[in-house]
Motif scaffolding. Sequence first.
Motif, short mmCIF file in Angstrom:
data_model
loop_
_atom_site.label_atom_id
_atom_site.label_comp_id
_atom_site.label_asym_id
_atom_site.label_seq_id
_atom_site.Cartn_x
_atom_site.Cartn_y
_atom_site.Cartn_z
N ALA A 1 -51.66 -76.36 -30.32
CA ALA A 1 -50.98 -76.93 -31.21
C ALA A 1 -49.59 -76.17 -31.71
O ALA A 1 -48.62 -76.77 -31.73
CB ALA A 1 -51.56 -77.13 -32.58
N GLN A 2 -49.77 -74.90 -31.66
CA GLN A 2 -48.42 -74.08 -32.10
C GLN A 2 -47.66 -73.98 -30.77
O GLN A 2 -46.29 -74.14 -31.07
CB GLN A 2 -48.91 -72.50 -32.39
CG GLN A 2 -49.63 -72.38 -33.66
CD GLN A 2 -49.01 -72.78 -34.71
OE1 GLN A 2 -47.76 -72.87 -34.87
NE2 GLN A 2 -49.52 -73.12 -35.94
N ARG A 3 -48.07 -74.02 -29.71
CA ARG A 3 -47.10 -74.22 -28.40
C ARG A 3 -46.34 -75.49 -28.51
O ARG A 3 -45.12 -75.51 -28.02
CB ARG A 3 -47.96 -73.82 -27.58
CG ARG A 3 -48.15 -72.80 -26.68
CD ARG A 3 -49.13 -72.57 -25.50
NE ARG A 3 -49.23 -73.50 -24.76
CZ ARG A 3 -50.10 -73.90 -24.13
NH1 ARG A 3 -51.58 -73.46 -24.65
NH2 ARG A 3 -50.24 -74.90 -23.07
N ILE A 4 -46.93 -76.47 -28.82
CA ILE A 4 -46.29 -77.76 -28.92
C ILE A 4 -45.22 -77.77 -30.22
O ILE A 4 -44.14 -78.06 -30.18
CB ILE A 4 -47.22 -78.91 -29.36
CG1 ILE A 4 -48.27 -79.11 -27.82
CG2 ILE A 4 -46.70 -80.26 -29.56
CD1 ILE A 4 -49.42 -80.12 -28.01
N ALA A 5 -45.71 -77.28 -31.31
CA ALA A 5 -44.83 -77.29 -32.66
C ALA A 5 -43.68 -76.38 -32.46
O ALA A 5 -43.04 -76.40 -33.19
CB ALA A 5 -45.91 -76.79 -33.77
N ALA A 6 -43.60 -75.49 -31.39
CA ALA A 6 -42.49 -74.41 -31.21
C ALA A 6 -41.16 -75.32 -30.72
O ALA A 6 -40.27 -74.89 -30.57
CB ALA A 6 -42.81 -73.46 -29.97
N ASN A 7 -41.54 -76.58 -30.08
CA ASN A 7 -40.42 -77.47 -29.73
C ASN A 7 -39.88 -78.16 -30.71
O ASN A 7 -40.30 -78.44 -31.89
CB ASN A 7 -40.93 -78.34 -28.67
CG ASN A 7 -41.47 -77.61 -27.40
OD1 ASN A 7 -40.61 -76.79 -27.15
ND2 ASN A 7 -42.75 -77.72 -26.93
N PRO A 8 -38.32 -78.86 -30.56
CA PRO A 8 -37.99 -79.55 -31.69
C PRO A 8 -38.56 -80.62 -32.23
O PRO A 8 -39.04 -81.28 -31.19
CB PRO A 8 -36.46 -80.10 -31.03
CG PRO A 8 -36.47 -78.77 -29.81
CD PRO A 8 -37.76 -78.61 -29.39
N ALA A 9 -38.61 -81.00 -33.33
CA ALA A 9 -39.43 -81.99 -34.03
C ALA A 9 -39.11 -83.36 -33.52
O ALA A 9 -39.55 -84.28 -33.47
CB ALA A 9 -39.34 -81.95 -35.61
N HIS A 10 -37.51 -83.61 -33.67
CA HIS A 10 -37.08 -85.05 -33.26
C HIS A 10 -37.53 -85.51 -31.92
O HIS A 10 -37.81 -86.30 -31.44
CB HIS A 10 -35.58 -85.16 -33.38
CG HIS A 10 -35.11 -85.17 -34.84
ND1 HIS A 10 -35.59 -86.15 -35.64
CD2 HIS A 10 -34.35 -84.45 -35.37
CE1 HIS A 10 -35.11 -85.76 -36.66
NE2 HIS A 10 -34.28 -84.72 -36.70
N ALA A 11 -37.35 -84.16 -30.73
CA ALA A 11 -37.77 -84.59 -29.38
C ALA A 11 -39.27 -84.81 -29.17
O ALA A 11 -39.58 -85.50 -28.48
CB ALA A 11 -37.22 -83.21 -28.59
N LEU A 12 -39.92 -84.10 -30.01
CA LEU A 12 -41.53 -84.42 -30.10
C LEU A 12 -41.91 -85.78 -30.18
O LEU A 12 -42.64 -86.67 -29.51
CB LEU A 12 -42.29 -83.44 -30.83
CG LEU A 12 -42.39 -82.06 -30.27
CD1 LEU A 12 -43.22 -81.34 -31.39
CD2 LEU A 12 -43.36 -82.10 -29.00
#
Length: 268
Positions: free
Chosen positions: A204-215
Motif C-alpha cells: 500500500a505504501q509503494r502505491i501511495a508513493a505515487n501522485p494521488a490524481h494519477a492513481l
Amino acid sequence: MTTTPFLAVERQGAVLTARLNSPETRNALTEPAQMHELEELCRSIRRDPAVKVMVLTGEGSAFCAGGNVKDMRDRGGIFAGSPFEVRESYRNTIQRIPLALYELDVPVIAAINGPAIGAGLDLACMCDIRIAADSALFAESFVKVGIVPGDGGAWLLPRIVGMPRASLMAFTGDTINAARALEWGLVAEVVPCEALAEHAQALAQRIAANPAHALRLTKRLLREGQHMRLDSLLELSAAYQALAHHTEDHLEAVNAMLQRRPAQFTGR
C-alpha cells in the motif's frame, strides 16, 4: 443486532486500513448496518483526497465467512421477510457494496488473512488487488446452502479467473487453498500468515508513493476499460491524460526523475 462498529479503521499516512471486526462470527456479513458501514466508508474516502490506498482485511482467523447461516435458517437480518422484501433487502444492502467499491477511485488491496467464503470471496473480488496468507481458503459456496451469488459474484469471479474456473467454483461450491488461488490468478501473491499485514502495508505504501490524481485516474481507466470499446477508452484516456499533464505533481515527478531525487507530491 450489532451494537459496535463492524469496521475498525485506522490511517497511516495516505493509507487507510479497514478491518472487518466481528471475529466471533468470522466476520460474517448479514446485518444491514454492516453493509451501510462499508458503503459509507467508501463515500468518505471518495470525499477525502488525502487517502491514496485502502487495505481491507479481517480481524481474527477469517477474512469473511459470508452470510450468517444461522440468520438464513431463522430468516433474520437481510434474509427476513417475504420474497419481495428479501429482494429489496439485497438491492438496498449487500448489493450496494460492489457498487460502492467499484465507484471508489482509490486502489483497494484485499489482505485475505483467512477463509473468504461465499460473500466473503465476492467481497475480496470487489477489490483491485488480492494478496493472501498461505492459510487462506476460498469458496464460491452459495450453491452449498441452496442459493445463488446475490452480491455480484457471477459478474466478478469470471472476470478474474475466467468462466471455466468460475463455473467450477460456483457449481461445486468447493473450497480451494491459497496455492490454487495463486495458480488460478484469483490472488496476486501468497505470503506467510504472520507476514500478511506487514506485506499489505508495504504494498500500500509503494502505491501511495505515487501522485494521488494519477492513481485515481488510472483506476478509473482500468474500471471503464472493462466495458468500453477501444476507441471510446482512448478518448477517455486522452481526456484524463490532459488533466494529468496539468497537475503540479506531474511536473514534480518529471523534475525529480531528471534531478535524480525523491519526488515530493502535494496532491495538486
